[in-house]
Design a protein around this motif. Structure first.
Motif, mmCIF file in Angstrom:
data_model
loop_
_atom_site.group_PDB
_atom_site.id
_atom_site.type_symbol
_atom_site.label_atom_id
_atom_site.label_comp_id
_atom_site.label_asym_id
_atom_site.label_seq_id
_atom_site.Cartn_x
_atom_site.Cartn_y
_atom_site.Cartn_z
ATOM 1 N N SER A 1 90.621 58.536 40.175
ATOM 2 C CA SER A 1 90.178 58.764 41.551
ATOM 3 C C SER A 1 88.705 59.133 41.593
ATOM 4 O O SER A 1 88.128 59.586 40.600
ATOM 5 N N LEU A 2 88.144 58.942 42.769
ATOM 6 C CA LEU A 2 86.787 59.382 43.082
ATOM 7 C C LEU A 2 86.909 60.433 44.169
ATOM 8 O O LEU A 2 87.671 60.246 45.120
ATOM 9 N N SER A 3 86.197 61.536 44.021
ATOM 10 C CA SER A 3 86.265 62.539 45.081
ATOM 11 C C SER A 3 84.896 63.135 45.356
ATOM 12 O O SER A 3 83.981 63.053 44.523
ATOM 13 N N PHE A 4 84.755 63.697 46.542
ATOM 14 C CA PHE A 4 83.508 64.371 46.927
ATOM 15 C C PHE A 4 83.812 65.313 48.079
ATOM 16 O O PHE A 4 84.858 65.214 48.741
ATOM 17 N N ASP A 5 82.905 66.233 48.312
ATOM 18 C CA ASP A 5 83.001 67.156 49.452
ATOM 19 C C ASP A 5 81.961 66.768 50.490
ATOM 20 O O ASP A 5 80.847 66.352 50.121
ATOM 21 N N TYR A 6 82.274 66.913 51.766
ATOM 22 C CA TYR A 6 81.265 66.661 52.787
ATOM 23 C C TYR A 6 81.506 67.543 54.004
ATOM 24 O O TYR A 6 82.635 67.960 54.295
ATOM 25 N N VAL A 7 80.407 67.838 54.685
ATOM 26 C CA VAL A 7 80.462 68.572 55.959
ATOM 27 C C VAL A 7 79.484 67.888 56.910
ATOM 28 O O VAL A 7 78.332 67.645 56.554
ATOM 29 N N ILE A 8 79.949 67.570 58.116
ATOM 30 C CA ILE A 8 79.090 66.947 59.120
ATOM 31 C C ILE A 8 78.845 67.962 60.239
ATOM 32 O O ILE A 8 79.779 68.642 60.679
ATOM 33 N N SER A 9 77.570 68.094 60.649
ATOM 34 C CA SER A 9 77.218 69.080 61.673
ATOM 35 C C SER A 9 76.262 68.435 62.674
ATOM 36 O O SER A 9 75.432 67.594 62.304
ATOM 37 N N SER A 10 76.362 68.867 63.926
ATOM 38 C CA SER A 10 75.484 68.336 64.968
ATOM 39 C C SER A 10 74.963 69.474 65.845
ATOM 40 O O SER A 10 75.623 70.499 65.998
ATOM 41 N N ARG A 11 73.799 69.260 66.403
ATOM 42 C CA ARG A 11 73.305 70.169 67.445
ATOM 43 C C ARG A 11 72.726 69.300 68.558
ATOM 44 O O ARG A 11 72.264 68.168 68.316
ATOM 45 N N GLU A 12 72.743 69.847 69.760
ATOM 46 C CA GLU A 12 72.268 69.062 70.895
ATOM 47 C C GLU A 12 70.794 68.751 70.765
ATOM 48 O O GLU A 12 70.004 69.568 70.294
ATOM 49 N N SER A 13 70.454 67.556 71.171
ATOM 50 C CA SER A 13 69.092 67.072 71.071
ATOM 51 C C SER A 13 68.649 66.617 72.462
ATOM 52 O O SER A 13 69.476 66.155 73.252
ATOM 53 N N LEU B 1 90.721 54.624 54.926
ATOM 54 C CA LEU B 1 91.418 53.442 54.415
ATOM 55 C C LEU B 1 92.850 53.848 54.061
ATOM 56 O O LEU B 1 93.074 54.627 53.135
ATOM 57 N N TYR B 2 93.800 53.299 54.791
ATOM 58 C CA TYR B 2 95.196 53.711 54.658
ATOM 59 C C TYR B 2 95.722 53.451 53.241
ATOM 60 O O TYR B 2 95.514 52.392 52.674
ATOM 61 N N GLY B 3 96.380 54.463 52.702
ATOM 62 C CA GLY B 3 97.024 54.322 51.398
ATOM 63 C C GLY B 3 96.103 54.531 50.210
ATOM 64 O O GLY B 3 96.564 54.589 49.075
ATOM 65 N N LYS B 4 94.791 54.621 50.441
ATOM 66 C CA LYS B 4 93.845 54.756 49.330
ATOM 67 C C LYS B 4 93.082 56.075 49.367
ATOM 68 O O LYS B 4 92.480 56.471 48.363
ATOM 69 N N VAL B 5 93.058 56.703 50.524
ATOM 70 C CA VAL B 5 92.180 57.859 50.717
ATOM 71 C C VAL B 5 92.986 59.030 51.272
ATOM 72 O O VAL B 5 93.847 58.846 52.139
ATOM 73 N N SER B 6 92.706 60.217 50.748
ATOM 74 C CA SER B 6 93.306 61.424 51.308
ATOM 75 C C SER B 6 92.208 62.465 51.511
ATOM 76 O O SER B 6 91.196 62.453 50.814
ATOM 77 N N ILE B 7 92.427 63.348 52.484
ATOM 78 C CA ILE B 7 91.456 64.403 52.769
ATOM 79 C C ILE B 7 92.179 65.737 52.730
ATOM 80 O O ILE B 7 93.241 65.898 53.350
ATOM 81 N N SER B 8 91.602 66.684 51.988
ATOM 82 C CA SER B 8 92.139 68.033 51.933
ATOM 83 C C SER B 8 90.984 69.000 52.145
ATOM 84 O O SER B 8 90.098 69.110 51.296
ATOM 85 N N GLY B 9 90.957 69.665 53.284
ATOM 86 C CA GLY B 9 89.808 70.510 53.610
ATOM 87 C C GLY B 9 88.579 69.639 53.762
ATOM 88 O O GLY B 9 88.582 68.676 54.529
ATOM 89 N N ASN B 10 87.555 69.951 52.969
ATOM 90 C CA ASN B 10 86.323 69.148 53.004
ATOM 91 C C ASN B 10 86.277 68.108 51.888
ATOM 92 O O ASN B 10 85.252 67.451 51.706
#
Ligand SMILES: [Ca+2]
Length: 237
Positions: free
Chosen positions: A104-116, A161-170
């Motif tokens: 498997s390949l794994s990574f952590d990510y966080v996406i954030s936005s602020r009003e512009s 992508l169904y069946g190939k990817v799972s997300i747990s937390g970040n």
């Protein structure tokens, strides 16, 4: 594994001898076998390990090993992709070879936005992750578009992508078991910015490929069985 242990147990402690043994000694034999069974399982589990396939996947060396387009910064232990209001695409990429035994390949990510201040488009900013053939830019995980295996827009809508990817937390985990070892791959993290009234950034960290090194697994298994046999022979001779 159970079959090997049973055969080994019967060879080292034949049933014909059991009638002459004391109950405490048989209990000790069972206890010893249980101990080594646990050791064997732990040994095999330890052979599934993080490979060094991805260079600087934890970003401990800044952005070394990565190819960047536009506004990607060393966050001090992670990479930060920031939206560019003009160029639309911000990307962080690394080309590598899928190792034998890749799980498997794994990574952590966080996406954030602020009003512009601006904001005329309805299409929200979005983050995408893709694993591509570096020559054709086709996905290595499935046929046809879309070529990303994960997308999350600024509003939180996530598509995987169904069946190939799972997300747990970040943490995102992608199944690599269908890709042959030796395949060239391009891992791409893209932030697609738009004039949607929000400035968005994405932080990436802990990118890694989990592998099972097959020769080590077999060696570890054989050595553990040999060790078990030798110990029991000494113990119960
Ligand atoms: Ca935006």
């Amino acid at each position: 594994m159970a079959w090997h242990l049973r055969v080994l147990s019967e060879r080292v402690c034949p049933k014909s001898r059991k009638g002459s043994e004391s109950a405490p000694l048989r209990r000790q034999q069972v206890k010893t076998l249980k101990t080594f069974s646990v050791a064997l399982v732990v040994s095999l589990a330890a052979n599934q390990a993080w490979g060094v396939t991805i260079v600087n996947g934890a970003f401990s060396a800044g952005l070394s090993g990565w190819t960047i387009t536009d506004s990607v910064a060393d966050g001090g232990g992670f990479a930060r992709l920031s939206e560019d209001p003009v160029l639309i695409l911000t990307s962080l990429e690394q080309q590598f070879v899928i190792p034998d035994g890749a799980v498997s390949l794994s990574f952590d990510y966080v996406i954030s936005s602020r009003e512009s201040p601006a904001g005329q488009q309805t299409l929200p900013d979005a983050f995408q992750a893709s694993l591509l053939n570096p020559l054709t830019f086709e996905s290595l995980l499935h046929m046809g578009p879309p070529h990303d295996f994960l997308q999350q827009d600024r509003g939180g809508l996530v598509t995987i992508l169904y069946g190939k990817v799972s997300i747990s937390g970040n943490t995102v985990t992608t199944d690599l078991s269908s890709i042959p070892g030796g395949t060239n791959a391009l891992l791409a993290f893209d932030l697609l910015g738009s004039d949607d009234g929000f400035a968005t950034h994405v932080d990436i960290d802990n990118v890694g490929v989990r592998i099972i090194p097959e020769p080590l697994t077999l060696t570890g298994f054989s050595l553990t069985l040999l060790g078990l046999g030798a110990y029991l022979r000494r113990r119960f001779r």
